[in-house]
Design an enzyme around this catalytic site. Structure first.
Site, PDB file in Angstrom:
ATOM      1  N   CYS A 115       3.530   5.000  -7.819  1.00 10.26           N
ATOM      2  CA  CYS A 115       4.304   5.751  -6.830  1.00 10.26           C
ATOM      3  C   CYS A 115       3.521   7.020  -6.527  1.00 10.26           C
ATOM      4  O   CYS A 115       3.195   7.775  -7.441  1.00 10.26           O
ATOM      5  CB  CYS A 115       5.675   6.079  -7.425  1.00 10.26           C
ATOM      6  SG  CYS A 115       6.470   7.478  -6.623  1.00 10.26           S
ATOM      7  N   GLU A 150      -9.579   3.556  -1.927  1.00  8.63           N
ATOM      8  CA  GLU A 150      -8.883   3.131  -0.709  1.00  8.63           C
ATOM      9  C   GLU A 150      -7.398   3.481  -0.752  1.00  8.63           C
ATOM     10  O   GLU A 150      -6.527   2.593  -0.720  1.00  8.63           O
ATOM     11  CB  GLU A 150      -9.058   1.627  -0.478  1.00  8.63           C
ATOM     12  CG  GLU A 150     -10.436   1.265  -0.007  1.00  8.63           C
ATOM     13  CD  GLU A 150     -10.526  -0.141   0.588  1.00  8.63           C
ATOM     14  OE1 GLU A 150      -9.624  -0.953   0.347  1.00  8.63           O
ATOM     15  OE2 GLU A 150     -11.509  -0.403   1.287  1.00  8.63           O
ATOM     16  N   GLU A 305     -18.447   0.835   1.244  1.00 10.96           N
ATOM     17  CA  GLU A 305     -18.278  -0.594   0.995  1.00 10.96           C
ATOM     18  C   GLU A 305     -18.439  -1.366   2.285  1.00 10.96           C
ATOM     19  O   GLU A 305     -17.957  -0.944   3.338  1.00 10.96           O
ATOM     20  CB  GLU A 305     -16.870  -0.909   0.485  1.00 10.96           C
ATOM     21  CG  GLU A 305     -16.553  -0.490  -0.920  1.00 10.96           C
ATOM     22  CD  GLU A 305     -15.134  -0.915  -1.287  1.00 10.96           C
ATOM     23  OE1 GLU A 305     -14.650  -1.926  -0.750  1.00 10.96           O
ATOM     24  OE2 GLU A 305     -14.512  -0.203  -2.076  1.00 10.96           O
ATOM     25  N   GLU A 353     -11.035 -11.813  -6.284  1.00 11.28           N
ATOM     26  CA  GLU A 353     -12.203 -11.608  -5.435  1.00 11.28           C
ATOM     27  C   GLU A 353     -13.402 -12.445  -5.869  1.00 11.28           C
ATOM     28  O   GLU A 353     -14.543 -12.122  -5.547  1.00 11.28           O
ATOM     29  CB  GLU A 353     -12.527 -10.110  -5.377  1.00 11.28           C
ATOM     30  CG  GLU A 353     -11.345  -9.377  -4.764  1.00 11.28           C
ATOM     31  CD  GLU A 353     -11.542  -7.901  -4.559  1.00 11.28           C
ATOM     32  OE1 GLU A 353     -11.275  -7.430  -3.443  1.00 11.28           O
ATOM     33  OE2 GLU A 353     -11.944  -7.228  -5.520  1.00 11.28           O
TER      34      GLU A 353
HETATM   35  C1  GLA Z   1     -11.713  -3.009  -0.609  1.00 10.48           C
HETATM   36  C2  GLA Z   1     -11.637  -2.489  -2.021  1.00 10.48           C
HETATM   37  C3  GLA Z   1     -12.573  -3.185  -2.949  1.00 10.48           C
HETATM   38  C4  GLA Z   1     -12.572  -4.667  -2.685  1.00 10.48           C
HETATM   39  C5  GLA Z   1     -12.941  -4.905  -1.242  1.00 10.48           C
HETATM   40  C6  GLA Z   1     -13.048  -6.355  -0.888  1.00 10.48           C
HETATM   41  O1  GLA Z   1     -12.666  -2.401   0.139  1.00 10.48           O
HETATM   42  O2  GLA Z   1     -11.873  -1.113  -2.085  1.00 10.48           O
HETATM   43  O3  GLA Z   1     -12.155  -2.927  -4.268  1.00 10.48           O
HETATM   44  O4  GLA Z   1     -11.309  -5.172  -2.955  1.00 10.48           O
HETATM   45  O5  GLA Z   1     -11.922  -4.364  -0.443  1.00 10.48           O
HETATM   46  O6  GLA Z   1     -13.381  -6.544   0.466  1.00 10.48           O
END
Ligand code: GLA
Ligand code: GLA
Length: 654
Positions: A115, A150, A305, A353
């Site tokens: 949260c 993210e 990324e 993933e």
């Molecule tokens: C996001 C996340 C990563 C991974 C990628 C996969 O960018 O930050 O940890 O999960 O997606 O595309």
């Protein structure tokens, strides 16, 4: 010096050694060195391995990883490891998990299970960040701090009692009294008058449409609440390592977070970008987000990324055909990135993933994926001198999150077909095709340096933001449904365009959204025919306001569609083709003529030519120079193979 103390363009990716036995680590660092990797992101999801029991840290394995990296000349973008709380924290304090709008508390077993307003989570996250900074602050591999991961990817909002309490405190700070809140939220509508802040709740699921002013403040609050969480960790790091830059990876043009505000809170902007290889126009849309990243701090940024080939989270995950990983990476550099990083270093063998591509594929070094990894590393080394280069743009696109949130409120607008990203792209695409550099700018910014300022939409517009637009000395273009409401989502006196009324010399009498698939013909003053799609307006121009186009036929027959007063063009519709408007306002703005699908981007003393097509393309070079990728001099025409690129150091330019 570039973004970090690592020189040149950064190259690397997310490295998750905790998913592999230690024997593999030695091979990892050897291969990283072979590929020219200069920085990797470590420990993003490692909290449960770094603190397996409350307060009992296990840093030994990370010590060894960082030591190995450093021995091989590889720097670390070290995470605070707070992107997933460990199971013990969730079991001890179930209230750290987020609650959805229907009131369901989410379960452990994925990531971002927190949260944003939880004081317990915050306290533990800050404690871990401090422990990381204390342990590794002097480590020679440390180049950058990576806070969280993210933000808002999975958890943007939480509707638990703690979030409600935090929301009320936020509202109290904003409005002071409950009377102020009632006035701002217009609670006389639908009988919502509050007599105390304690009666206010987050916008959980309600029987009908929720008060849009309440929703707008909720969006603001959610962005702020996560930003507070980020800032708390950032401050913990800065207290121990004031000289190490701090970032958190953004998610391109994300609806949930006001990145203008977020960028101010970090030392460098980094972004994650995943254009869909199956979408032939995705390189254009991603260029817009790259330009936003460059504009956020008006400085080079880092592609934190991207995918070497396929991702694993679309319904169908198309791989990148040969050449595309390199081309898309060079594109980010063209748009101001001082490094290209990937998710992830070694392809996972388990977890959600395991089918996501990586710099080292399941098949190891015998694969085309690994050959691409090597090739890109070599290319980025050739481009080292590009690092730090600035972009100067003649054109600015204005947009901000407040207005976006207001515009896309559900269930209360004249049409839900006005989507801000689409509107931005409709302007960006033709500029991009002309090789014209574009900055993004927030509403209210000083726009005096631009020859052309385009405001695709500014539904929510304050008096100060209107003043900033009135101060534009170049060409100003304002898109429809702008200047409609104030910061509380209340319609301006006299209706749209509110505070832009005098500047634009036009009043909007009525909004005229067009049903899907229907167009409204129009005619330009010069005689050319056109059409509006999706949206039109019943305009009443002031005397002295010129009419550049009129609707022709249909219910709006003869009424103005596009007007102009002084330097200000107003669009009372969405033209299907923006060419006539752009041709007029871009007169004199330098463009670079390239074939369709070829991107021309100037950065500092370099010109990037990127062939996104699957055909060979011939391009007349606007300047002679040296192609850094092939180390050859080019002048006259250049021939680009399919999906190939040229990075020209422009001759004589210093
Ligand atoms: C996001 C996340 C990563 C991974 C990628 C996969 O960018 O930050 O940890 O999960 O997606 O595309
Ligand atoms: C119904 C409701 C009204 C109003 C109108 C709007 O009739 O009773 O309160 O919401 O719809 O069309």
């Amino acid at each position: 010096m570039g973004l970090t103390r690592v020189p040149g363009l950064l190259y690397g990716g997310d490295y998750n050694p905790e998913q592999w036995p230690e024997e593999v680590w030695a091979e990892d660092v050897r291969l990283m060195a072979e590929a020219g990797v200069t920085m990797v992101t470590v420990a993003v999801f490692a909290w449960s391995r770094l603190e397996p029991e409350p307060g009992a840290y296990d840093f030994g394995w990370l010590d060894r990883v960082l030591g190995l990296l450093h021995e091989h000349g590889i720097a670390a973008d070290l995470a605070t490891a707070t992107a997933t709380p460990p199971p013990w924290l969730v079991r001890r304090h179930p209230e750290v998990m987020p609650v959805d709008a229907a009131g369901t508390r989410l379960e452990f077993g994925s990531r971002q299970g927190y949260c944003p307003s939880s004081p317990v989570f915050r306290e533990h996250a800050v404690r871990l960040a401090t422990a990381m900074a204390t342990r590794y602050g002097d480590h020679p591999a440390l180049a950058l701090w990576h806070v969280g991961n993210e933000y808002a990817d999975h958890t943007l909002e939480c509707f638990c009692p703690e979030s409600a309490r935090h929301f009320r405190a936020w509202l109290q700070a904003r409005y002071g009294t409950v009377g102020g809140l009632n006035a701002a939220w217009g609670t006389s509508c639908w009988g919502q008058h509050y007599t105390g802040f304690d009666q206010v709740e987050p916008p959980r699921r309600a029987p009908g449409p929720v008060n849009p002013a309440q929703l707008l403040d909720w969006r603001r609050f959610c962005s702020d609440a996560l930003l507070e969480l980020f800032t708390a960790e950032r401050d913990a790091l800065r207290a121990v390592t004031p000289d190490v830059p701090v970032t958190t990876n953004f998610m391109s043009i994300l609806h949930g977070l006001d990145y203008w505000a977020w960028a101010e809170a970090e030392d460098l902007v980094s972004d994650d970008a995943y254009p869909d290889p199956a979408d032939p126009s995705s390189h254009m849309a991603v260029a817009l987000s790259y330009d936003l990243m460059r504009s956020l701090k008006r400085r080079p940024w880092l592609l934190m990324e991207s995918a070497p080939s396929a991702v694993s989270w679309r319904e169908v995950n198309a791989p990148k055909p040969p050449g595309v990983m390199r081309l898309h990476s060079l594109q980010a550099v063209a748009h101001g990135a001082d490094g290209v990083m990937f998710f992830q270093w070694r392809q996972a063998r388990y977890g959600p993933e395991k089918f996501h591509s990586a710099l080292v594929p399941h098949g190891g070094t015998a694969t085309r994926g690994w050959r691409d990894t090597l090739r890109l590393g070599a290319d980025l080394r050739r481009l080292a001198e590009v690092a730090g280069g600035h972009t100067s743009a003649d054109v600015a696109l204005v947009f901000g999150w407040d207005s976006w949130w207001g515009l896309e409120a559900p269930e209360s607008m004249p049409s839900d077909r006005l989507r801000l990203k689409d509107l931005l792209l409709s302007w960006y695409a033709p500029l991009h095709a002309r090789g014209i550099a574009v900055d993004l700018a927030p509403p209210g910014a000083d726009l005096s340096g631009y020859r052309v300022v385009i405001v695709p939409n500014l539904y929510l517009c304050t008096a100060e933001q209107a003043e900033a637009l009135a101060a534009v000395t170049g060409e100003l273009v304002v898109g429809p449904f702008s200047g409609v409401v104030d910061e509380a989502d209340q319609v301006h006196d006299g209706g749209a365009p509110g505070p832009l009324r005098d500047l634009l010399g036009v009043a909007v009498e009525e909004f005229w959204p067009l049903p899907d698939g229907l167009t409204q013909p129009l005619r330009h003053a010069g005689g050319g025919a056109g059409a509006a799609r999706t949206w039109a307006e019943w305009l009443r121009p002031d005397q002295g306001t010129a009419v550049l186009a009129r609707f022709e036929g249909g219910d709006l027959d003869g009424l103005p569609a596009i007007t102009r007063k002084g330097n200000a063009t107003y669009l009372g519709c969405l033209p299907a083709d923006l060419t006539p408007v752009l041709d007029r306002v871009l007169a004199g703005v330098p463009a670079i003529a390239v074939p369709a699908g070829v991107e021309a981007v100037r950065r500092g003393r370099h010109l990037f030519l990127l062939n996104h097509t699957t055909d060979e393309q011939r391009i007349t070079l606007p300047y002679p120079g040296r192609d850094l990728l092939t180390d050859t001099d080019l002048r006259g025409d250049a021939v680009l193979a399919p999906r190939d690129a040229v990075v020209l150091r422009i001759e004589g330019d210093t």
